[in-house]
Write a protein that holds these residues in place. Structure first.
Motif, PDB file in Angstrom:
ATOM      1  N   ARG A   7      -8.802 -35.909  72.674  1.00 24.93           N
ATOM      2  CA  ARG A   7      -8.289 -34.576  72.340  1.00 24.93           C
ATOM      3  C   ARG A   7      -7.197 -34.736  71.288  1.00 24.93           C
ATOM      4  O   ARG A   7      -6.658 -35.834  71.100  1.00 24.93           O
ATOM      5  CB  ARG A   7      -7.718 -33.903  73.594  1.00 24.93           C
ATOM      6  CG  ARG A   7      -8.747 -33.697  74.687  1.00 24.93           C
ATOM      7  CD  ARG A   7      -8.188 -32.900  75.852  1.00 24.93           C
ATOM      8  NE  ARG A   7      -7.196 -33.631  76.606  1.00 24.93           N
ATOM      9  CZ  ARG A   7      -7.339 -34.033  77.864  1.00 24.93           C
ATOM     10  NH1 ARG A   7      -8.469 -33.793  78.511  1.00 24.93           N
ATOM     11  NH2 ARG A   7      -6.374 -34.658  78.485  1.00 24.93           N
ATOM     12  N   ALA A   8      -6.853 -33.641  70.622  1.00 27.53           N
ATOM     13  CA  ALA A   8      -5.854 -33.687  69.552  1.00 27.53           C
ATOM     14  C   ALA A   8      -4.543 -34.308  70.030  1.00 27.53           C
ATOM     15  O   ALA A   8      -3.892 -35.044  69.283  1.00 27.53           O
ATOM     16  CB  ALA A   8      -5.627 -32.291  68.981  1.00 27.53           C
ATOM     17  N   GLU A   9      -4.173 -34.060  71.255  1.00 28.50           N
ATOM     18  CA  GLU A   9      -2.908 -34.613  71.760  1.00 28.50           C
ATOM     19  C   GLU A   9      -2.965 -36.124  71.980  1.00 28.50           C
ATOM     20  O   GLU A   9      -1.939 -36.751  72.254  1.00 28.50           O
ATOM     21  CB  GLU A   9      -2.455 -33.892  73.037  1.00 28.50           C
ATOM     22  CG  GLU A   9      -3.418 -33.951  74.180  1.00 28.50           C
ATOM     23  CD  GLU A   9      -4.350 -32.744  74.268  1.00 28.50           C
ATOM     24  OE1 GLU A   9      -4.865 -32.494  75.375  1.00 28.50           O
ATOM     25  OE2 GLU A   9      -4.585 -32.062  73.243  1.00 28.50           O
ATOM     26  N   ASP A  10      -4.127 -36.737  71.842  1.00 34.19           N
ATOM     27  CA  ASP A  10      -4.271 -38.188  71.992  1.00 34.19           C
ATOM     28  C   ASP A  10      -4.059 -38.942  70.681  1.00 34.19           C
ATOM     29  O   ASP A  10      -4.030 -40.181  70.685  1.00 34.19           O
ATOM     30  CB  ASP A  10      -5.679 -38.530  72.508  1.00 34.19           C
ATOM     31  CG  ASP A  10      -5.978 -37.936  73.864  1.00 34.19           C
ATOM     32  OD1 ASP A  10      -5.071 -37.907  74.718  1.00 34.19           O
ATOM     33  OD2 ASP A  10      -7.132 -37.502  74.058  1.00 34.19           O
ATOM     34  N   VAL A  11      -3.932 -38.244  69.574  1.00 39.76           N
ATOM     35  CA  VAL A  11      -3.925 -38.903  68.262  1.00 39.76           C
ATOM     36  C   VAL A  11      -2.823 -39.941  68.138  1.00 39.76           C
ATOM     37  O   VAL A  11      -3.053 -41.043  67.635  1.00 39.76           O
ATOM     38  CB  VAL A  11      -3.855 -37.863  67.122  1.00 39.76           C
ATOM     39  CG1 VAL A  11      -3.546 -38.527  65.786  1.00 39.76           C
ATOM     40  CG2 VAL A  11      -5.174 -37.101  67.034  1.00 39.76           C
ATOM     41  N   SER A  12      -1.637 -39.652  68.607  1.00 40.65           N
ATOM     42  CA  SER A  12      -0.560 -40.644  68.468  1.00 40.65           C
ATOM     43  C   SER A  12      -0.862 -41.890  69.303  1.00 40.65           C
ATOM     44  O   SER A  12      -0.626 -43.016  68.856  1.00 40.65           O
ATOM     45  CB  SER A  12       0.805 -40.052  68.815  1.00 40.65           C
ATOM     46  OG  SER A  12       0.840 -39.624  70.149  1.00 40.65           O
ATOM     47  N   GLN A  70      -5.797 -37.619  62.740  1.00 38.84           N
ATOM     48  CA  GLN A  70      -5.934 -36.210  63.128  1.00 38.84           C
ATOM     49  C   GLN A  70      -7.034 -35.550  62.302  1.00 38.84           C
ATOM     50  O   GLN A  70      -7.901 -34.859  62.834  1.00 38.84           O
ATOM     51  CB  GLN A  70      -4.596 -35.484  62.931  1.00 38.84           C
ATOM     52  CG  GLN A  70      -4.634 -34.003  63.226  1.00 38.84           C
ATOM     53  CD  GLN A  70      -4.751 -33.688  64.699  1.00 38.84           C
ATOM     54  OE1 GLN A  70      -4.222 -34.409  65.537  1.00 38.84           O
ATOM     55  NE2 GLN A  70      -5.440 -32.621  65.031  1.00 38.84           N
ATOM     56  N   GLU A  93      -8.308 -43.361  80.493  1.00 36.60           N
ATOM     57  CA  GLU A  93      -7.021 -42.967  81.060  1.00 36.60           C
ATOM     58  C   GLU A  93      -6.754 -43.746  82.338  1.00 36.60           C
ATOM     59  O   GLU A  93      -7.664 -43.995  83.128  1.00 36.60           O
ATOM     60  CB  GLU A  93      -7.023 -41.484  81.427  1.00 36.60           C
ATOM     61  CG  GLU A  93      -6.831 -40.545  80.292  1.00 36.60           C
ATOM     62  CD  GLU A  93      -6.699 -39.099  80.768  1.00 36.60           C
ATOM     63  OE1 GLU A  93      -6.076 -38.333  80.040  1.00 36.60           O
ATOM     64  OE2 GLU A  93      -7.216 -38.746  81.854  1.00 36.60           O
ATOM     65  N   GLU A 126      -1.662 -38.659  60.850  1.00 32.34           N
ATOM     66  CA  GLU A 126      -2.221 -37.516  60.124  1.00 32.34           C
ATOM     67  C   GLU A 126      -3.656 -37.800  59.675  1.00 32.34           C
ATOM     68  O   GLU A 126      -4.525 -36.927  59.753  1.00 32.34           O
ATOM     69  CB  GLU A 126      -1.344 -37.163  58.921  1.00 32.34           C
ATOM     70  CG  GLU A 126       0.016 -36.607  59.287  1.00 32.34           C
ATOM     71  CD  GLU A 126       1.026 -37.671  59.748  1.00 32.34           C
ATOM     72  OE1 GLU A 126       0.846 -38.877  59.451  1.00 32.34           O
ATOM     73  OE2 GLU A 126       1.984 -37.284  60.434  1.00 32.34           O
ATOM     74  N   GLN A 165      -2.220 -41.819  81.452  1.00 29.10           N
ATOM     75  CA  GLN A 165      -1.871 -42.496  80.203  1.00 29.10           C
ATOM     76  C   GLN A 165      -3.132 -43.039  79.529  1.00 29.10           C
ATOM     77  O   GLN A 165      -4.032 -43.548  80.200  1.00 29.10           O
ATOM     78  CB  GLN A 165      -0.900 -43.654  80.467  1.00 29.10           C
ATOM     79  CG  GLN A 165       0.427 -43.215  81.050  1.00 29.10           C
ATOM     80  CD  GLN A 165       1.187 -42.308  80.110  1.00 29.10           C
ATOM     81  OE1 GLN A 165       1.375 -42.621  78.938  1.00 29.10           O
ATOM     82  NE2 GLN A 165       1.600 -41.164  80.614  1.00 29.10           N
TER      83      GLN A 165
END
Length: 159
Positions: free
Chosen positions: A6-11, A38, A54, A35, A59
């Motif tokens: 998901r987008a929140e996993d990019v970092s 993303q 996960e 970026e 995590q």
């Protein structure tokens, strides 16, 4: 648990890519930004896909970053696994196998005929793991790559 990124996993994905580069003794060659990931994964024209593993506490402890390829011989797509990485503290818990099994299912569900990847020749533990899954090295093929100045030089030949 294995799930689509998901987008929140990019970092977390980007950090693991850097961990993988460090593991492969090529940290200086890794320049990807969050970026860029993303955009590749979630931009208007995604070209890359990812699954994450996960831990019980939610995590991200493993990643599989992949894209579709195409076999002219089979006439169908396949998956090329660009990066498979599991945090060293989480290895041996089945995350890598679960990520590969998920990609195998992605292939079967979509009628893809191949799941392919590369491994550096010195990574004996990974090679043994892949062989335990009955994966076979493609010894008759040698990978070639153009980058940097040689890539630019060849491109400059186009008028």
């Amino acid at each position: 648990m294995i799930r689509r990124a998901r987008a929140e996993d990019v970092s977390a994905i980007t950090a693991m890519i850097y961990e993988l580069a460090e593991h492969q003794k090529a940290r200086d060659a890794c320049t990807v930004t969050a970026e860029q990931m993303q955009d590749a994964l979630f931009g208007p024209q995604p070209s890359t896909f990812a699954h994450v593993a996960e831990s019980d506490d939610g995590q991200v402890v493993g990643i599989a970053v992949w894209f579709r390829n195409f076999s002219t011989w089979d006439g169908t797509h396949g998956i090329y696994l660009e990066d498979l990485f599991v945090s060293p503290s989480e290895r041996g818990a089945g995350h890598g196998k679960a990520l590969l099994a998920t990609l195998a299912k992605e292939c079967i569900d979509n009628g893809y005929t191949r799941l392919s990847w590369s491994v550096v020749n010195w990574n004996t533990p990974s090679i043994k793991f892949y062989e335990s899954l009955d994966a076979h090295p493609q010894d008759e093929w040698t990978t070639y790559r153009l980058t940097g100045d040689p890539l630019g030089k060849l491109a400059s030949e186009v008028s």
